[in-house]
Structures are given as structure tokens and as C-alpha cells.
Design an enzyme around this catalytic site. Structure first.
Site, mmCIF file in Angstrom:
data_model
loop_
_atom_site.group_PDB
_atom_site.id
_atom_site.type_symbol
_atom_site.label_atom_id
_atom_site.label_comp_id
_atom_site.label_asym_id
_atom_site.label_seq_id
_atom_site.Cartn_x
_atom_site.Cartn_y
_atom_site.Cartn_z
ATOM 1 C CG HIS A 83 -34.643 14.701 -16.753
ATOM 2 N ND1 HIS A 83 -35.165 15.643 -17.612
ATOM 3 C CD2 HIS A 83 -34.358 13.615 -17.505
ATOM 4 C CE1 HIS A 83 -35.194 15.131 -18.846
ATOM 5 N NE2 HIS A 83 -34.702 13.903 -18.802
ATOM 6 C CD GLU A 155 -30.952 15.515 -19.029
ATOM 7 O OE1 GLU A 155 -31.811 14.976 -19.728
ATOM 8 O OE2 GLU A 155 -31.222 16.207 -18.042
#
Length: 239
Positions: A83, A155
Site C-alpha cells: 500500500h 491506486e
């Protein structure tokens, strides 16, 4: 890092009540301390469970770390790795993430692997080389068999909490590029089978347009997953 244990358990219970027969897979990824409790709640429901991270070591004198084996032992089936916040705030390098991926797979976890570019990289039109390098650095070493347990989450870091959002066309363009990178390594059939999620201010209002794109296979949802009604709105947008 949201919700204490009691709040997390309450949210999981609420989700199992409102998400009965979804027409897509639904996975909730909780803080470590919630995992074992939430595993009991979602057992037998339409919801699967994952962790937000795991360690890059198997076991031993690494105080405060949580291993892939520990995550698996709670009943979780997935783990999010790479992430942007882990990369940025905790200096997780491609090499560290490569270790984490290997340990997660060795312990029977499926990996939701995050990639994406910063605002500076997007403005310099380097998004393609950034995402390709992140894939090459941590997951393109896997065998085709191992790859079956990888989900990719794109993302755009510049679209998280900045007020800027990727358009559905921008998202589709890079998702298609990511799929072409997978095809180069594993072939077109594997690439077509690979799930690529969009993460970056996805909410019920823009989910239908995003999910309508051919290369967007779902969403990695942040803040909008903290309220059952908001999260259900996104789930219901998938058809």
C-alpha cells in the site's frame, strides 16, 4: 488505522447483515487485533477476510511484528501488501515487499498487491514506468501458479485525499496498461484472468462509471468502507 476492536466487530456484524447475496466478491481487511474476532463473525457469510499488512520475516525476535503465518491462523484468507502509505511512511522497498509476498503465499494467503504513482510522477507522465517497475520489483518473479493468488490494486496516490480524482478514462487507460504488462510476463489468458482493482476515492457515486470499464475489476475501498451503508452502495454498483 480506524476503529477500536468493539467498533470493528460492530461494523463487521452490520456488514454481514446488509451484504447477503452480492454479485461480486467482498473482502474486508481489518487491523491485526480485529482479525480473529471478525473471522468468527464473517464465517459462513458472503464476506471474506484479510489483513492490511504482514511482516517480511517468518518468525523470531522481531518485537511488534505480525507474521503471515499469524495472519493465516486467525482465519484470514487475504493480505494487502505494498500500500502507498506503507511504502511512503514505513519505507517499504520492492525487496521488502518481495519477501512479504513470498511469505504470504507460502502461508496460503492471497495477496492484494498495491501499485501506483505520485502526483509528481503523474505530472511527469511517468505513471506507466512507475507501475511496471513496482510489478517487476516485487511480483513478476512469481511462477504462473503462484500468480493465481495475486490481485493487483492500482491506486493513484495523487487521487487520495488531494481533491484530485482520476477520471474513469484515466483509470481504465492505466488498468489496460497494467494488464498488458501481466500479459508480457504470463501470457494473455492469465492477464485476462487477473483481477485489477481501482483504489483512489472510489465511492457509491462514481463506482458505476468506474466499474463499467472493461479493465476495472472492482475497487480497493478506503474511507467509504467505514460505514456499512456507504460500502454497500459501492458493492451494489457492481453488476
Amino acid at each position: 488505522m480506524n476503529k477500536n476492536l468493539q467498533e470493528g466487530v460492530a461494523l463487521a456484524k452490520e456488514l454481514t447483515e446488509v451484504v447477503k447475496n452480492p454479485n461480486c466478491g467482498v473482502i474486508i481487511c481489518t487491523p491485526f487485533i480485529h482479525l480473529a474476532s471478525v473471522a468468527e463473525i464473517v464465517k459462513g457469510s458472503a464476506i471474506e477476510l484479510g489483513a492490511e499488512n504482514c511482516a517480511d520475516k517468518a518468525s523470531g525476535a522481531f518485537t511488534g511484528e505480525v507474521s503471515a503465518e499469524m495472519v493465516k491462523s486467525t482465519g484470514a484468507q487475504y493480505v494487502i501488501l505494498g500500500h502507498s502509505e506503507r511504502r511512503e511512511y514505513y519505507n517499504e522497498t520492492p525487496e521488502i515487499l518481495k519477501e512479504k509476498v513470498q511469505l504470504a503465499l507460502a502461508n496460503g494467503l492471497k495477496v492484494i498487491f498495491c501499485i501506483g504513482e505520485s502526483l509528481a510522477e503523474r505530472e511527469a507522465n511517468k505513471q506507466n514506468e512507475v507501475v511496471k517497475a513496482e510489478l517487476q520489483g516485487s511480483v513478476f518473479n512469481l511462477t504462473a501458479e503462484e500468480w493465481k493468488n495475486i490481485v493487483i490494486a492500482y491506486e493513484p496516490i495523487w487521487a487520495i485525499g488531494t481533491g484530485k480524482t482520476a477520471t474513469a478514462d484515466q483509470a481504465e487507460e492505466i488498468h489496460a496498461y497494467i494488464r498488458s504488462c501481466v500479459a508480457e510476463v504470463y501470457g494473455a489468458e492469465v492477464a485476462a484472468d487477473t483481477t485489477i482493482l481501482y483504489g483512489g476515492s472510489c465511492k457509491a457515486s462514481n463506482a458505476p462509471e468506474l466499474f463499467a470499464k472493461p479493465d476495472i475489476d472492482g475497487g480497493l475501498i478506503g474511507g467509504a468502507s467505514l460505514k456499512a451503508a456507504d460500502f454497500k452502495g459501492i458493492i451494489d454498483a457492481w453488476n
